[in-house]
Design a protein around this motif. Sequence first.
Motif, short mmCIF file in Angstrom:
data_model
loop_
_atom_site.label_atom_id
_atom_site.label_comp_id
_atom_site.label_asym_id
_atom_site.label_seq_id
_atom_site.Cartn_x
_atom_site.Cartn_y
_atom_site.Cartn_z
N LEU A 1 -10.49 17.07 0.58
CA LEU A 1 -10.34 17.98 1.74
C LEU A 1 -11.35 19.13 1.66
N LEU A 2 -11.46 19.77 0.51
CA LEU A 2 -12.37 20.91 0.38
C LEU A 2 -13.83 20.48 0.44
N ARG A 3 -14.13 19.28 -0.09
CA ARG A 3 -15.51 18.78 -0.01
C ARG A 3 -15.92 18.54 1.43
N VAL A 4 -15.00 17.99 2.23
CA VAL A 4 -15.32 17.72 3.64
C VAL A 4 -15.53 19.02 4.40
N ILE A 5 -14.72 20.05 4.10
CA ILE A 5 -14.91 21.36 4.74
C ILE A 5 -16.27 21.94 4.37
N LYS A 6 -16.66 21.73 3.12
CA LYS A 6 -17.93 22.29 2.65
C LYS A 6 -19.13 21.56 3.23
N THR A 7 -19.05 20.23 3.31
CA THR A 7 -20.21 19.43 3.76
C THR A 7 -20.18 19.08 5.24
N GLY A 8 -19.00 19.06 5.83
CA GLY A 8 -18.87 18.64 7.23
C GLY A 8 -19.02 17.14 7.41
N LYS A 9 -19.01 16.39 6.31
CA LYS A 9 -19.18 14.94 6.37
C LYS A 9 -17.88 14.22 6.02
#
Length: 461
Positions: free
Chosen positions: A69-77
């Motif tokens: 979840l946090l990775r997607v928020i950070k990368t937008g991917k």
Amino acid sequence: MVQLTALTQEVLSAILKTIDEGIHVVDTEGKTIFYNEVAARLDGMNVKEVQGKDLLDVFPSLTENSSTLLRVIKTGKSIYNQTQVYVNIHGARIDTINTTLPIFVDKQIIGAVEIAKDYTRLKQLSESLLDLQKNVIKNNKKKTAKNIKYTLDDLKTVNPIFQSLKDEAKKLAKSNSPILVYGESGTGKELFVQGVHHESLRGDGPFIAQNCAAIPETLLESILFGTAKGSYTGAVERKGLFELADGGTLFLDELHTMPIELQAKLLRVLEDGMVRRVGSSQNISVDVRIIAAMNVHPNTALQNQKLRSDLYYRLNVFTFSLLPLRERKEDIQLLTQYFIAFFNKSLQKKINGVEQKVKGLFMDHPWPGNVRELKHTIEYMMNVCDDEILQVKDLPIMMKQLAAGNENSDNNLSLRKNLEELEKKLIHTALDLSAGNVKQAAELLDIPRQTLQYKIKKLRE
């Protein structure tokens, strides 16, 4: 931040609660703004323990890098079907498969949503499959040929190219080298592979077939290589298909659908004959012959990066290209009579053959489904036929429509069109026989390589 009316929020919440998968939504700060009962059950939590809380506080083993979840928020991917192992605040280990998507409003990210599936349940299902495979082999120990129904003699043909391929397969079956089989769907790849196993020195050993496209990517590794105790929640020591196929043949169908990372592990097994169960550090020696099959041309799979080149060259010791039915039309009548005899027995009928018009339609039909399509066509006609021979009125509706379209066509005798089709067929056959090698194909066609390259380019336009 987008404002939702109380009614809209209530309706949206009600919809998400009815979904039978874990739904977890966080804002850009990592705080949970929606968390359904299914997600709570998967995580060993209750909704109140997570709703409105910071993600890293509730799941302390996660970090900004390991949390999907946090990775997607950070990368937008987006992240699709990724396994995630973490510990909740109660100390329980959780295994899930997550698809995580960013939420955009006016091109600005406002949060992320995660859809989770219980990985442990899927693992248990894969283990049940392995147990069934193991029991089948155990129960068949006293049989001469395990788990096979066909031999190469079951491949009916009068086509000289196909017959020579069968003869070559019988000769090369005695080797332990890997084999790669290419053929369109319905050409009889598994029948061919079973025939090779039957002719081999491993004919008394197990034959195990696995369609790589039929199992989720996240489970395929444990099914192939087995699991070690503790590799995930509830995991026990369990053999994979490589160990179950020890002393025999492992047939991997639709190899090009296997994840690239897993292809690297398969290559290592081919190189050193050692497997390592998921979660284990111990290597296990296996004696398995690998036969792989694809329904797309190897060159296409390589170009689309669906097949590792090093794995292809390791498998490409012996390669067999099974001709589609449209390129062995002399077999259509032979196979028609064979299937009529087969279904006469199973349906208790006495059909003597097919009328001349049906023979002509069969010869003109391109058979995109190959031998499988012909078999199913005969099966349908045998079920509806009330006469002694199969007639046009007994054809499946789609073939009736094609037949009607052919009768209305004025171009059937067009010399140009027929020559174009013949040239296309010869080029495809030469490329198949040469495994896509343009130089060798040009030699087979007795034309310059540059001419063939030009014709291939025109065919692709």
